[in-house]
Design a protein around this motif. Structure first.
Motif, PDB file in Angstrom:
ATOM      1  N   THR A  77     108.840 -91.739  -8.512  1.00  0.00           N
ATOM      2  CA  THR A  77     108.218 -90.505  -9.003  1.00  0.00           C
ATOM      3  C   THR A  77     109.227 -89.676  -9.785  1.00  0.00           C
ATOM      4  O   THR A  77     108.910 -89.145 -10.862  1.00  0.00           O
ATOM      5  N   ASP A  81     108.484 -88.856 -13.611  1.00  0.00           N
ATOM      6  CA  ASP A  81     108.158 -87.450 -13.870  1.00  0.00           C
ATOM      7  C   ASP A  81     109.370 -86.600 -13.510  1.00  0.00           C
ATOM      8  O   ASP A  81     109.494 -86.125 -12.390  1.00  0.00           O
ATOM      9  N   ASN A  84     109.092 -83.179 -11.678  1.00  0.00           N
ATOM     10  CA  ASN A  84     108.525 -83.098 -10.334  1.00  0.00           C
ATOM     11  C   ASN A  84     109.599 -82.591  -9.376  1.00  0.00           C
ATOM     12  O   ASN A  84     110.489 -83.324  -8.975  1.00  0.00           O
TER      13      ASN A  84
END
Length: 224
Positions: A77, A81, A84
């Motif tokens: 993740t 991203d 994030n």
């Protein structure tokens, strides 16, 4: 750690220890995906090798396991991203935990990554080296610590070959498939194996490693 005449050397002194370390994940929000993946795999490897070290240090193992779980869950993740904040926070924590715990010892991944990182060329990123070397070392070490490997699989949510899972993770993260893809020539492998055998990290690998073992691990890590 610096490169001196083809060797990576540590300089350590109480005068080099910071009074405070500011671990702010917001400072990593602009880190490019490749460096996010490579540095994240460095943190993951620190925690894995610390946990597998045969030395006895239960607090270090507990911290390392938490780092393994965080990195295994959040590295993809964070790479996909970069904004994030939850993923960045968890990867920052995993990195911090790896730094806190590796006094318990590292292992064969770092023993090979150190001399590879000291080659005159091409310049080789330490975290990328760790990622590429980790699958072969995990397969080599599992017979010496089957219960610990079962715990790792449980934490990460993996069934079967943990080395294969790491290789697949590397591919999903966009990391090289092997040392050859990083520009490492096969001709240097015997010298790297000899240097790895003398590296302090060899002493705390989960399983005894010889120079011949290192040559096999390096060849297994070259990729197709």
């Amino acid at each position: 750690m610096i490169n001196v005449e083809g060797r990576k050397l540590d300089f350590m002194s109480p005068h080099l220890f910071p009074a405070r370390a500011l671990c702010d994940p917001d400072l990593t929000l602009e880190l490019p995906p490749y460096l996010t993946a490579a540095t994240g795999m460095d943190a993951f490897t620190h925690c894995l090798e610390t946990y597998l070290s045969p030395l006895v240090n239960p607090p270090a193992e507990a911290i390392a396991l938490d780092g393994v779980e965080r990195a295994g869950r959040w590295i993809e993740t964070a790479t996909a991203d970069g904004q994030n904040r939850e993923a960045r926070w968890n990867m920052m924590m995993a990195s911090t935990e790896g730094a806190l715990t590796f006094q318990k010892g590292l292992g064969a991944v770092h023993a090979m990554a150190h001399p590879l990182g000291a080659l005159d060329g091409p310049p080789l990123h330490h975290g990328t080296l760790n990622a590429v070397l980790l699958p072969a070392v995990l397969r080599f070490n599992e017979p010496a610590a089957p219960a610990k490997f079962d715990r790792l699989r449980q934490l990460i949510g993996v069934q079967g070959d943990l080395g294969a899972w790491v290789a697949e993770l590397n591919a999903r993260l966009g990391l090289p498939a092997g040392l050859a893809a990083m520009g490492v020539p096969a001709s240097v492998l015997p010298r790297i194996a000899a240097d790895a055998e003398q590296d302090p990290a060899t002493e705390t690998n989960a399983r005894p490693v010889t120079r011949a073992d290192y040559e096999e691990l390096l060849r297994a890590s070259m990729g197709s």
